[in-house]
Design a protein around this motif. Structure first.
Motif, PDB file in Angstrom:
ATOM      1  N   LEU A  60       0.830  -1.210   0.000  1.00 27.37           N
ATOM      2  CA  LEU A  60       0.000   0.000   0.000  1.00 27.37           C
ATOM      3  C   LEU A  60       0.861   1.255   0.000  1.00 27.37           C
ATOM      4  CD1 LEU A  60      -2.698  -1.170   2.567  1.00 27.37           C
ATOM      5  CD2 LEU A  60      -3.026  -0.839   0.101  1.00 27.37           C
ATOM      6  N   SER A  61       1.938   1.229   0.761  1.00 22.08           N
ATOM      7  CA  SER A  61       2.846   2.373   0.817  1.00 22.08           C
ATOM      8  C   SER A  61       3.504   2.626  -0.531  1.00 22.08           C
ATOM      9  CB  SER A  61       3.913   2.133   1.889  1.00 22.08           C
ATOM     10  OG  SER A  61       4.849   3.187   1.913  1.00 22.08           O
ATOM     11  N   ILE A  74       2.341   1.828  -3.511  1.00 23.09           N
ATOM     12  CA  ILE A  74       1.342   2.359  -4.442  1.00 23.09           C
ATOM     13  C   ILE A  74       1.183   3.855  -4.246  1.00 23.09           C
ATOM     14  CG2 ILE A  74      -1.108   2.321  -5.039  1.00 23.09           C
ATOM     15  CD1 ILE A  74      -1.062  -0.698  -4.277  1.00 23.09           C
ATOM     16  N   GLU A  75       1.105   4.283  -2.993  1.00 21.88           N
ATOM     17  CA  GLU A  75       0.950   5.712  -2.697  1.00 21.88           C
ATOM     18  C   GLU A  75       2.199   6.506  -3.071  1.00 21.88           C
ATOM     19  OE1 GLU A  75      -0.748   7.888   1.142  1.00 21.88           O
ATOM     20  OE2 GLU A  75       1.298   7.152   1.480  1.00 21.88           O
ATOM     21  N   ARG A  76       3.358   6.007  -2.685  1.00 18.32           N
ATOM     22  CA  ARG A  76       4.602   6.767  -2.849  1.00 18.32           C
ATOM     23  C   ARG A  76       5.022   6.903  -4.314  1.00 18.32           C
ATOM     24  NH1 ARG A  76       6.994   4.092   0.486  1.00 18.32           N
ATOM     25  NH2 ARG A  76       8.374   2.737  -0.730  1.00 18.32           N
ATOM     26  N   ASP A 121       2.930   6.360  -7.098  1.00 11.90           N
ATOM     27  CA  ASP A 121       1.811   6.541  -8.027  1.00 11.90           C
ATOM     28  C   ASP A 121       1.663   5.347  -8.967  1.00 11.90           C
ATOM     29  OD1 ASP A 121       1.039   9.052  -7.035  1.00 11.90           O
ATOM     30  OD2 ASP A 121       2.531  10.076  -8.276  1.00 11.90           O
ATOM     31  N   TYR A 167      -4.160   5.086   3.046  1.00 11.38           N
ATOM     32  CA  TYR A 167      -3.207   5.401   1.976  1.00 11.38           C
ATOM     33  C   TYR A 167      -3.941   6.009   0.784  1.00 11.38           C
ATOM     34  CZ  TYR A 167      -0.075   2.311   4.577  1.00 11.38           C
ATOM     35  OH  TYR A 167       0.685   1.728   5.557  1.00 11.38           O
ATOM     36  N   ASP A 168      -3.222   6.823   0.039  1.00 15.72           N
ATOM     37  CA  ASP A 168      -3.763   7.361  -1.205  1.00 15.72           C
ATOM     38  C   ASP A 168      -3.430   6.384  -2.325  1.00 15.72           C
ATOM     39  OD1 ASP A 168      -4.535   8.700  -3.448  1.00 15.72           O
ATOM     40  OD2 ASP A 168      -3.247  10.453  -3.149  1.00 15.72           O
ATOM     41  N   VAL A 169      -4.411   5.587  -2.729  1.00 10.90           N
ATOM     42  CA  VAL A 169      -4.198   4.598  -3.799  1.00 10.90           C
ATOM     43  C   VAL A 169      -4.955   4.989  -5.057  1.00 10.90           C
ATOM     44  CG1 VAL A 169      -3.718   2.710  -2.193  1.00 10.90           C
ATOM     45  CG2 VAL A 169      -6.085   3.167  -2.895  1.00 10.90           C
ATOM     46  N   SER A 170      -5.250   6.276  -5.186  1.00 13.25           N
ATOM     47  CA  SER A 170      -6.066   6.743  -6.309  1.00 13.25           C
ATOM     48  C   SER A 170      -5.364   6.619  -7.659  1.00 13.25           C
ATOM     49  CB  SER A 170      -6.472   8.207  -6.082  1.00 13.25           C
ATOM     50  OG  SER A 170      -5.316   9.038  -5.969  1.00 13.25           O
ATOM     51  N   SER A 171      -4.041   6.437  -7.656  1.00  8.37           N
ATOM     52  CA  SER A 171      -3.320   6.286  -8.927  1.00  8.37           C
ATOM     53  C   SER A 171      -3.617   4.950  -9.598  1.00  8.37           C
ATOM     54  CB  SER A 171      -1.814   6.397  -8.693  1.00  8.37           C
ATOM     55  OG  SER A 171      -1.366   5.389  -7.800  1.00  8.37           O
TER      56      SER A 171
END
Length: 490
Positions: free
Chosen positions: A221-222, A224-226, A228, A251-255
């Protein structure tokens, strides 16, 4: 053409762009090409010849990719070794393959063999960066991968340079990847999914790829966020880990645009959960080590996917034949049969002639690979996998396909994972046993399971036993280990 030429092409076109990275280092395409050249020169200085097998016992990361490409540049055949095997199992693979050398990350034994061992760092230090790629034609051997060996000794499968190129180009084409895409390789590169679903296609594409040394929910997850990340491929047990043990909302997984899944069945209910959680498409596919692995998959385009299906065959590179496994005769659309494959991504042979002769058959003058998978094709051309032929068993009342029963039990909200295995009864012979793991604090009784099955299945398919477990045994590639389940409950 030697597949390793693609890293040199990327080094010319985008020398400073990130090629591969792991937790501790990253390499641009120019740096990766140089590292591979040094490895190739180091192998040459150790008398590793063209077509020699180079075993790579290195976890996912920059050193693995550089060693893999370096062996190819030398004209040798890289063999990624399962890093989770015991020393005895490693020894078997090295002896069976006839590897000339084993490359390690500086630790680990090679089992009881006389094969020389060299550390990756030493190859880099010994070799020079002279750009040289041994010419290889499409039909010549490029890599040797071993199957997971869940039902016997692992089988060595050869892929050619043409197999790798066809697989990579077709995946880039079908998935519409561009150089702006970013991959996360979470599956291990000693397995065809980690190596040839993301790593080799993204090398050919000239796009960025991040590798996890081991599966870890928070690390995934990290990453994916870091970084993009736009695409990753996972097996179902990894996706269940993300849903049950992870905290995606943190986490920001919007990418993420697409998650690919394969290797074993993914319950439809869980597909919907994953898509709702990550806000992206989850697309099932089908492949084998023997198909490099591209064979069939659902596509992100309108009308390109169907729930419960593994997608349409990738007809630009393969064709499928569905036949009665007992007679070898083709079956009609909608009827069940064994999948047989032929085409550009189908491996030419195993490293053992006996297995090659068993798995390849001739039909109407054409050579086909027997998959061992039972399924059917609908009128729209979508394939549906029923089960592995080896998992099917017969009770006194009829045939049992475990996946069909598992699908019904998965519909119970409290069920996280289920496996159907054949067990023995002194009176009735083969009987149906359901092994169930529940979600967190949720509960379900054996009677609940049987009641659900009685409403949806034939009477001989309803489990005779229901056993509850805290965890399921997995193979070295993360798949359900049915052999150990049978041993435990049989």
């Amino acid at each position: 053409m030697n597949f390793a030429n693609h890293v040199d092409a990327a080094a010319r076109n985008a020398p400073t762009a990130t090629a591969v990275a792991d937790r501790t280092r990253s390499r641009s395409f120019e740096e990766l090409a140089t590292d591979a050249d040094r490895v190739a020169a180091g192998l040459r200085s150790r008398d590793v010849g063209v077509d020699d097998c180079v075993a790579i016992r290195v976890p996912n990361g920059v050193p693995f990719v550089a060693t893999y490409l370096g062996a190819m540049k030398r004209g040798a055949v890289p063999l990624p070794v399962n890093t989770r095997l015991t020393d005895e199992q490693v020894g078997y693979v090295i002896r069976d393959s006839g590897a000339a050398v084993v490359v390690t990350d500086g630790g680990g034994d090679t089992g009881e063999t006389a094969t020389p061992t060299v550390a990756y760092a030493d190859l880099l230090a010994e070799g020079d960066s002279t750009r040289r790629v041994e010419p290889r034609r499409d039909g010549e051997l490029a890599e040797l991968l071993y199957t997971s060996g869940t039902t016997g000794a692992p089988k060595g499968v050869y892929h050619t340079h043409g197999n790798l190129a066809a697989n990579a180009r077709a995946l880039v084409h079908y998935k519409e990847w561009t150089r702006d895409d970013v991959a996360l390789t979470a599956c291990q590169c000693f397995h065809v999914t980690g190596l040839n679903v993301t790593t080799t296609p993204f090398l050919l594409l000239g796009a960025e790829n991040h590798l996890l040394p081991e599966w870890d929910v928070e690390a995934a997850l990290s990453a994916i966020e870091r970084h993009d990340v736009t695409y990753t491929f996972l097996i179902p047990t990894m996706l269940l880990d993300l849903l049950e043990d992870g905290d995606p909302d943190a986490y920001d997984v919007s990418s993420l645009e697409t998650i690919g899944v394969g290797g074993s069945p993914m319950p439809e209910r869980r597909i919907r959960e994953v898509e709702a959680t990550f806000g992206c498409r989850l697309l099932e596919g089908y492949g084998m080590t023997e198909t490099t692995p591209l064979a069939a998959f659902n596509r992100p385009t309108p009308g390109g996917s169907k729930p419960g299906s593994v997608g349409r065959p990738a007809r630009e590179v393969v064709e499928v034949r569905i036949e009665d496994p007992a007679t070898g005769d083709p079956v009609d659309r909608g009827e069940r049969g064994e999948f047989l494959w032929r085409g550009d991504t189908v491996a030419p042979r195993y490293n053992t002639p006996r297995i090659t002769n068993q798995q390849f058959v001739e039909r109407d003058g054409q050579r086909w690979l027997k998959s061992g998978d039972i399924g059917w094709m609908d009128e729209a051309g979508f394939l549906f996998v029923v089960d592995r032929l080896e998992n099917m068993f017969t009770t006194g009342c009829g045939d049992i396909y475990p996946r069909e029963i598992e699908g019904v039990i998965h519909e119970i909200d409290a069920v996280e994972q289920v496996a159907i295995v054949d067990t023995r009864d002194e009176v009735r012979g083969a009987t149906v046993t359901a092994v169930v793991k529940t979600r967190g604090e949720a509960s379900v009784s054996a009677a609940d399971v049987r009641r659900r099955c009685e409403g949806r299945l034939e009477s001989h398919e309803v489990p005779d036993r229901v056993e509850f477990v805290d965890s399921f045994p997995r193979t070295a590639t993360g798949k359900l280990d049915r052999v150990r389940l049978r041993d435990r409950f049989g």
